[in-house]
Write a protein that holds these residues in place. Sequence first.
Motif, PDB file in Angstrom:
ATOM      1  N   HIS A   1       0.663   4.467  -2.623  1.00  0.00           N
ATOM      2  CA  HIS A   1       0.440   5.601  -2.130  1.00  0.00           C
ATOM      3  C   HIS A   1       1.788   6.745  -2.394  1.00  0.00           C
ATOM      4  O   HIS A   1       1.606   7.921  -2.957  1.00  0.00           O
ATOM      5  CB  HIS A   1       0.337   5.676  -0.762  1.00  0.00           C
ATOM      6  CG  HIS A   1      -0.087   7.127  -0.287  1.00  0.00           C
ATOM      7  ND1 HIS A   1      -1.143   7.973  -0.722  1.00  0.00           N
ATOM      8  CD2 HIS A   1       0.480   7.867   0.816  1.00  0.00           C
ATOM      9  CE1 HIS A   1      -1.345   8.882  -0.089  1.00  0.00           C
ATOM     10  NE2 HIS A   1      -0.475   9.020   0.848  1.00  0.00           N
ATOM     11  N   ARG A   2       3.091   6.115  -2.325  1.00  0.00           N
ATOM     12  CA  ARG A   2       3.895   6.939  -2.592  1.00  0.00           C
ATOM     13  C   ARG A   2       4.560   7.243  -3.983  1.00  0.00           C
ATOM     14  O   ARG A   2       5.135   8.487  -4.354  1.00  0.00           O
ATOM     15  CB  ARG A   2       5.282   6.388  -1.923  1.00  0.00           C
ATOM     16  CG  ARG A   2       5.169   6.426  -0.185  1.00  0.00           C
ATOM     17  CD  ARG A   2       6.086   5.423   0.445  1.00  0.00           C
ATOM     18  NE  ARG A   2       7.690   6.360   0.117  1.00  0.00           N
ATOM     19  CZ  ARG A   2       8.041   7.041   1.008  1.00  0.00           C
ATOM     20  NH1 ARG A   2       7.364   7.649   1.833  1.00  0.00           N
ATOM     21  NH2 ARG A   2       9.372   7.577   0.864  1.00  0.00           N
TER      22      ARG A   2
ATOM     23  N   LYS B   1      -0.654   8.204  -8.100  1.00  0.00           N
ATOM     24  CA  LYS B   1      -1.966   8.955  -7.594  1.00  0.00           C
ATOM     25  C   LYS B   1      -3.126   8.457  -7.113  1.00  0.00           C
ATOM     26  O   LYS B   1      -4.077   8.876  -6.828  1.00  0.00           O
ATOM     27  CB  LYS B   1      -2.161  10.165  -8.472  1.00  0.00           C
ATOM     28  CG  LYS B   1      -0.798  11.124  -8.748  1.00  0.00           C
ATOM     29  CD  LYS B   1      -1.244  12.120  -9.902  1.00  0.00           C
ATOM     30  CE  LYS B   1       0.026  13.178 -10.184  1.00  0.00           C
ATOM     31  NZ  LYS B   1      -0.378  14.007 -11.177  1.00  0.00           N
TER      32      LYS B   1
ATOM     33  N   ASP C   1       1.004  10.383   6.412  1.00  0.00           N
ATOM     34  CA  ASP C   1       0.886   9.997   5.019  1.00  0.00           C
ATOM     35  C   ASP C   1       1.418   8.382   5.120  1.00  0.00           C
ATOM     36  O   ASP C   1       1.176   7.762   4.070  1.00  0.00           O
ATOM     37  CB  ASP C   1       1.652  10.679   3.978  1.00  0.00           C
ATOM     38  CG  ASP C   1       0.541  11.421   3.079  1.00  0.00           C
ATOM     39  OD1 ASP C   1      -0.387  11.344   3.356  1.00  0.00           O
ATOM     40  OD2 ASP C   1       1.254  12.343   2.212  1.00  0.00           O
TER      41      ASP C   1
ATOM     42  N   CYS D   1       0.946  -1.301   0.029  1.00  0.00           N
ATOM     43  CA  CYS D   1      -0.081   0.132   0.004  1.00  0.00           C
ATOM     44  C   CYS D   1       0.789   1.313  -0.032  1.00  0.00           C
ATOM     45  O   CYS D   1       0.570   2.251  -0.690  1.00  0.00           O
ATOM     46  CB  CYS D   1      -0.925  -0.003   0.959  1.00  0.00           C
ATOM     47  SG  CYS D   1      -2.159  -1.230   1.242  1.00  0.00           S
TER      48      CYS D   1
ATOM     49  N   LYS E   1      -5.748   6.120  -5.234  1.00  0.00           N
ATOM     50  CA  LYS E   1      -6.269   6.038  -4.050  1.00  0.00           C
ATOM     51  C   LYS E   1      -6.447   4.407  -3.476  1.00  0.00           C
ATOM     52  O   LYS E   1      -6.622   3.613  -4.482  1.00  0.00           O
ATOM     53  CB  LYS E   1      -7.830   6.567  -3.876  1.00  0.00           C
ATOM     54  CG  LYS E   1      -7.957   8.037  -4.293  1.00  0.00           C
ATOM     55  CD  LYS E   1      -9.465   8.431  -4.740  1.00  0.00           C
ATOM     56  CE  LYS E   1     -10.076   7.720  -5.609  1.00  0.00           C
ATOM     57  NZ  LYS E   1     -11.381   8.401  -5.981  1.00  0.00           N
TER      58      LYS E   1
ATOM     59  N   ILE F   1      -4.852   2.762   5.283  1.00  0.00           N
ATOM     60  CA  ILE F   1      -5.050   4.167   4.661  1.00  0.00           C
ATOM     61  C   ILE F   1      -3.942   4.962   5.100  1.00  0.00           C
ATOM     62  O   ILE F   1      -3.394   4.644   6.055  1.00  0.00           O
ATOM     63  CB  ILE F   1      -6.358   4.443   4.881  1.00  0.00           C
ATOM     64  CG1 ILE F   1      -6.622   4.789   6.369  1.00  0.00           C
ATOM     65  CG2 ILE F   1      -7.439   3.384   4.055  1.00  0.00           C
ATOM     66  CD1 ILE F   1      -7.894   5.345   6.662  1.00  0.00           C
ATOM     67  N   PRO F   2      -3.794   5.744   4.059  1.00  0.00           N
ATOM     68  CA  PRO F   2      -2.525   6.767   4.740  1.00  0.00           C
ATOM     69  C   PRO F   2      -3.105   7.619   5.825  1.00  0.00           C
ATOM     70  O   PRO F   2      -4.284   8.064   6.156  1.00  0.00           O
ATOM     71  CB  PRO F   2      -2.656   7.693   3.358  1.00  0.00           C
ATOM     72  CG  PRO F   2      -3.209   7.154   2.349  1.00  0.00           C
ATOM     73  CD  PRO F   2      -4.138   6.066   2.933  1.00  0.00           C
TER      74      PRO F   2
ATOM     75  N   ILE G   1       1.041   4.494   5.771  1.00  0.00           N
ATOM     76  CA  ILE G   1      -0.114   3.607   5.654  1.00  0.00           C
ATOM     77  C   ILE G   1      -0.162   2.974   7.158  1.00  0.00           C
ATOM     78  O   ILE G   1       0.953   2.269   7.740  1.00  0.00           O
ATOM     79  CB  ILE G   1       0.224   2.547   4.738  1.00  0.00           C
ATOM     80  CG1 ILE G   1       0.227   3.006   3.297  1.00  0.00           C
ATOM     81  CG2 ILE G   1      -1.079   1.328   4.650  1.00  0.00           C
ATOM     82  CD1 ILE G   1      -0.701   3.710   2.870  1.00  0.00           C
TER      83      ILE G   1
END
Length: 464
Positions: A161-162, A165, A376, A157, A167, A364-365, A378
């Motif tokens: 995220h990193r 873009k 940010d 994850c 979700k 989630i972040p 996870i």
Amino acid sequence: MSGKAKIVCIGAGSYSFGVTTLVSLLRSKKLQGCDLILVDRNEAHLEVMLNLITWLNQAWESSMHISAYTHHRDALKDANFVINAIEVGPREALWESDFRIPLKYGVRQPYAENSGPGGFAHAARNIMPVLDITRDMEVLCPDAWFINFTNPMQRICAAVHRHTKIKVIGLCHQLGAGYAMVGKAMAVDLGLTVPETFTSTHASPKYSAGMMVTSLQALEKIKITAAGVNHFTWMLELHDRHTNKDLYPRFRECWEALPEIFEPLTRRVFDAFGLFPIPGDEHLCEYLPWVSDPATHPWEKYELELYEWSQHSQSRQDNWAALENAAKRKQNPEGFIPPYSEGALEVIENIFTDTNQIWEALNIPNQGYISNLPQDAIVELPGFLSGKGSEGIRIGPLPDGIAELLRREITISHLNVDAVVNGDRKLALQTLLLDPVIRDIDVAKAILVDYLNTYREHLPTFWD
């Protein structure tokens, strides 16, 4: 969302998550008429799943539009939800190799799946295939949600995220181990029937059925609030699900009354840090710096079991044979599919229909939800699912000692991700040097070189 949802399930041939997820989607009344696209590189498994899901779609009158592809790019256009359950395989053989390679250099990992040197190798193999999917999503369905089941959950994850873009929401059922352990401890108070076979949270089939029975019973009676990172969360609150009574003090008493041989590592960590660790001994041991000492052999003291690679590999083959038979005979699969959702159904239903539901374990972040963990990063915690997507419940700060253990794992995770994406061997070495299992720079270098050579075909960024 208006109209009908387009749901793409990549790794539809995953027995552990694919079957359960697809069947739960078919049962949904809210998703009737949606497009459900199955994707798997394994054509034989894809055909079995397509036959089974097509038949169940008709038998249950789910009215979904079913299709299948062997490459994700053919399926992604205008998707709303992409469920990911891929795994670079063969899973068990590679996992065992992840464990045995460091043994050559005197490093004995306690489990080797999600952290330790094995966690590095496991993540390194899966990160780029996942990013191939999410980077195609940026072009073909940039507003879609990526729902991840692939391990190591926190690292996969984090990669999405990193480095894209897209979700991302990660889902894991390990919170069930927490419910099972609380249920075993408080069985008399809660009126639960605990099978005699539930003597460990280890993944072995000899324990898992009893653990699941206990967990499902407990889930109806109690509510756990847990937070941290995946497979390394901590029980912050424990309440009666119906009266909201605080059960944590009573649980401590009941836990102390259990035999000391039940989850002995969890017992010692609970005593030392004051909060109950959720994952059970075999996952918990991966993240701790005091369970791999080559002189004292703490894995023996805590009776930590390794994953039963051969047995699970055979079980996977047997399960697929049963599934194929069910598809051919049009036989109801209820007997061998777990009677619960893995969470993808709830994520999709609530976002698609803009309803509001709390899900107890979202990866989630961190948007300030856990105030003393990096923004940010996870994190795993309870959160709301709605038309806006996912929003974590604000936890505030975790105890300093626990937060420090989690921060180190997050840092290792980010180094692991960035090393793989950039093919950076120096960052890869730092990933190992920060790991609690490693005690010598030269040993870390030797393990890294061995991993990179052994898995060269799976790690192209390090060889470009």
